[in-house]
Design a protein around this motif. Sequence first.
Motif, PDB file in Angstrom:
ATOM      1  N   PRO A 183       0.863  -1.368  -0.128  1.00 17.73           N
ATOM      2  CA  PRO A 183       0.005   0.165   0.127  1.00 17.73           C
ATOM      3  C   PRO A 183       0.949   1.287  -0.191  1.00 17.73           C
ATOM      4  N   SER A 184       1.855   1.063   0.577  1.00 23.31           N
ATOM      5  CA  SER A 184       2.948   2.289   0.786  1.00 23.31           C
ATOM      6  C   SER A 184       3.539   2.623  -0.741  1.00 23.31           C
ATOM      7  N   GLU A 185       3.331   1.991  -1.663  1.00 28.19           N
ATOM      8  CA  GLU A 185       4.001   2.309  -2.916  1.00 28.19           C
ATOM      9  C   GLU A 185       2.790   2.812  -3.970  1.00 28.19           C
ATOM     10  N   ALA A 186       1.453   2.890  -3.314  1.00 24.75           N
ATOM     11  CA  ALA A 186       0.543   3.404  -4.289  1.00 24.75           C
ATOM     12  C   ALA A 186       0.142   4.746  -3.932  1.00 24.75           C
ATOM     13  N   LEU A 187       0.025   5.562  -4.594  1.00 25.04           N
ATOM     14  CA  LEU A 187      -0.354   6.909  -4.605  1.00 25.04           C
ATOM     15  C   LEU A 187      -1.968   7.191  -4.630  1.00 25.04           C
ATOM     16  N   LEU A 188      -2.526   6.365  -5.601  1.00 25.83           N
ATOM     17  CA  LEU A 188      -4.051   6.631  -6.222  1.00 25.83           C
ATOM     18  C   LEU A 188      -4.386   5.343  -6.595  1.00 25.83           C
ATOM     19  N   VAL A 189      -5.561   5.075  -5.799  1.00 24.22           N
ATOM     20  CA  VAL A 189      -6.187   3.588  -6.580  1.00 24.22           C
ATOM     21  C   VAL A 189      -7.693   4.001  -7.148  1.00 24.22           C
ATOM     22  N   VAL A 190      -8.091   3.553  -8.310  1.00 29.78           N
ATOM     23  CA  VAL A 190      -9.214   3.962  -8.902  1.00 29.78           C
ATOM     24  C   VAL A 190     -10.102   2.680  -9.324  1.00 29.78           C
ATOM     25  N   GLU A 191     -11.437   2.851  -8.680  1.00 29.69           N
ATOM     26  CA  GLU A 191     -12.269   1.701  -8.987  1.00 29.69           C
ATOM     27  C   GLU A 191     -13.503   2.374  -9.894  1.00 29.69           C
ATOM     28  N   VAL A 192     -13.878   1.473 -11.085  1.00 31.66           N
ATOM     29  CA  VAL A 192     -14.956   1.657 -11.552  1.00 31.66           C
ATOM     30  C   VAL A 192     -15.970   0.622 -11.360  1.00 31.66           C
ATOM     31  N   VAL A 193     -17.070   1.229 -10.814  1.00 31.79           N
ATOM     32  CA  VAL A 193     -17.959   0.422 -10.372  1.00 31.79           C
ATOM     33  C   VAL A 193     -18.981  -0.262 -11.509  1.00 31.79           C
ATOM     34  N   SER A 194     -19.233  -1.687 -11.220  1.00 34.22           N
ATOM     35  CA  SER A 194     -20.032  -2.420 -12.060  1.00 34.22           C
ATOM     36  C   SER A 194     -21.337  -3.026 -11.197  1.00 34.22           C
ATOM     37  N   PRO A 195     -22.360  -3.352 -12.024  1.00 36.63           N
ATOM     38  CA  PRO A 195     -23.389  -3.766 -11.295  1.00 36.63           C
ATOM     39  C   PRO A 195     -22.926  -5.043 -10.211  1.00 36.63           C
ATOM     40  N   GLY A 196     -22.066  -5.794 -10.609  1.00 39.10           N
ATOM     41  CA  GLY A 196     -21.458  -7.024  -9.725  1.00 39.10           C
ATOM     42  C   GLY A 196     -20.689  -6.586  -8.661  1.00 39.10           C
ATOM     43  N   SER A 197     -19.997  -5.161  -8.572  1.00 41.32           N
ATOM     44  CA  SER A 197     -19.011  -4.862  -7.467  1.00 41.32           C
ATOM     45  C   SER A 197     -19.518  -3.751  -6.686  1.00 41.32           C
ATOM     46  N   LYS A 198     -20.717  -3.307  -6.673  1.00 40.14           N
ATOM     47  CA  LYS A 198     -21.121  -2.197  -5.984  1.00 40.14           C
ATOM     48  C   LYS A 198     -20.881  -2.051  -4.735  1.00 40.14           C
ATOM     49  N   SER A 199     -20.994  -3.235  -3.965  1.00 45.12           N
ATOM     50  CA  SER A 199     -20.789  -2.901  -2.321  1.00 45.12           C
ATOM     51  C   SER A 199     -19.157  -3.073  -2.190  1.00 45.12           C
ATOM     52  N   ALA A 200     -18.603  -3.873  -2.916  1.00 46.81           N
ATOM     53  CA  ALA A 200     -17.097  -3.776  -2.764  1.00 46.81           C
ATOM     54  C   ALA A 200     -16.608  -2.551  -3.248  1.00 46.81           C
ATOM     55  N   ASP A 201     -17.008  -1.776  -4.208  1.00 45.19           N
ATOM     56  CA  ASP A 201     -16.234  -0.723  -4.757  1.00 45.19           C
ATOM     57  C   ASP A 201     -16.660   0.620  -4.030  1.00 45.19           C
ATOM     58  N   ARG A 202     -17.757   0.601  -3.222  1.00 47.64           N
ATOM     59  CA  ARG A 202     -18.395   1.705  -2.805  1.00 47.64           C
ATOM     60  C   ARG A 202     -17.891   1.937  -1.225  1.00 47.64           C
ATOM     61  N   ILE A 203     -17.962   0.701  -0.729  1.00 47.03           N
ATOM     62  CA  ILE A 203     -17.819   0.567   0.904  1.00 47.03           C
ATOM     63  C   ILE A 203     -16.588  -0.336   1.195  1.00 47.03           C
ATOM     64  N   LEU A 204     -16.562  -1.700   0.947  1.00 41.99           N
ATOM     65  CA  LEU A 204     -15.320  -2.594   1.185  1.00 41.99           C
ATOM     66  C   LEU A 204     -13.864  -1.803   0.731  1.00 41.99           C
ATOM     67  N   LYS A 205     -13.606  -1.617  -0.454  1.00 40.99           N
ATOM     68  CA  LYS A 205     -12.597  -1.363  -0.823  1.00 40.99           C
ATOM     69  C   LYS A 205     -12.208   0.131  -0.360  1.00 40.99           C
ATOM     70  N   PRO A 206     -12.798   0.970  -0.393  1.00 46.44           N
ATOM     71  CA  PRO A 206     -12.339   2.261  -0.094  1.00 46.44           C
ATOM     72  C   PRO A 206     -12.108   2.222   1.649  1.00 46.44           C
ATOM     73  N   ALA A 207     -12.774   1.519   2.301  1.00 46.23           N
ATOM     74  CA  ALA A 207     -12.566   1.441   3.431  1.00 46.23           C
ATOM     75  C   ALA A 207     -11.176   0.714   4.004  1.00 46.23           C
ATOM     76  N   THR A 208     -10.864  -0.317   2.937  1.00 47.30           N
ATOM     77  CA  THR A 208      -9.712  -1.081   3.235  1.00 47.30           C
ATOM     78  C   THR A 208      -8.629  -0.329   2.705  1.00 47.30           C
TER      79      THR A 208
ATOM     80  N   ARG B  40     -13.677   6.928  -7.507  1.00 50.67           N
ATOM     81  CA  ARG B  40     -14.485   6.142  -7.894  1.00 50.67           C
ATOM     82  C   ARG B  40     -15.312   6.560  -9.019  1.00 50.67           C
ATOM     83  N   ALA B  41     -15.378   5.855  -9.983  1.00 56.37           N
ATOM     84  CA  ALA B  41     -16.205   6.227 -11.298  1.00 56.37           C
ATOM     85  C   ALA B  41     -17.487   5.260 -11.321  1.00 56.37           C
TER      86      ALA B  41
END
Length: 193
Positions: free
Chosen positions: A105-130, A141-142
């Motif tokens: 994680p210390s090597e990442a400056l920015l992460v981007v997720e594009v939300v799909s119908p099958g990834s809504k909860s992960a991309d909106r809640i789980l992943k940003p929190a993690t 998040r797009a």
Amino acid sequence: MVVVDMAAVEFPASRQRWAFEDLLELPESDWRFEIVDGGLHMTPPPSLYHDGIWLRLRDLIRDAVPAAYVVHGPTAIDLDPSYLIPDLTVLRRDTVRRGRNLIRPSEALLVVEVVSPGSKSADRILKPATYAAAGIPHFWRAEFQPELSLTAYALPDGARTYTEVGTWTAGQTAPIRAPFEVDIEIAELAPDR
């Protein structure tokens, strides 16, 4: 109803806790496999529309990042016991080496997720929190349902959750000033424009 031929993907008979090496042993598949808290997480393949947005964002970001950084994606991030794969990651150029499949994680400056119908909860809640808990400074998040939008988040010093910088929709321009400067016309992200 979608029927998936899971015979094409063979899973180990018994697994107490999945590790990144286990992902590397899975056969090629259209499905995306990640590990969340030691358990295998599987999502459907992204749509062509998702990929069109992803590609446009990649190009815009690539043209804006400082020379010391590079845009990659999808790239696995070591968040042990989770191993997540954002759609795009801006990371230090010196982390890209032959034979390396995982970044810290210390090597990442920015992460981007594009939300799909099958990834809504992960991309909106789980992943940003993690990502925030791991200290990744910026998250975008797009979304394209119900409308095309981009939301940018930043991690304040010492914080463990992101603060929203702004949300922009079609017809607006996102004036991003950190972690690098780029103006993104949201309507231009649409693959069918």
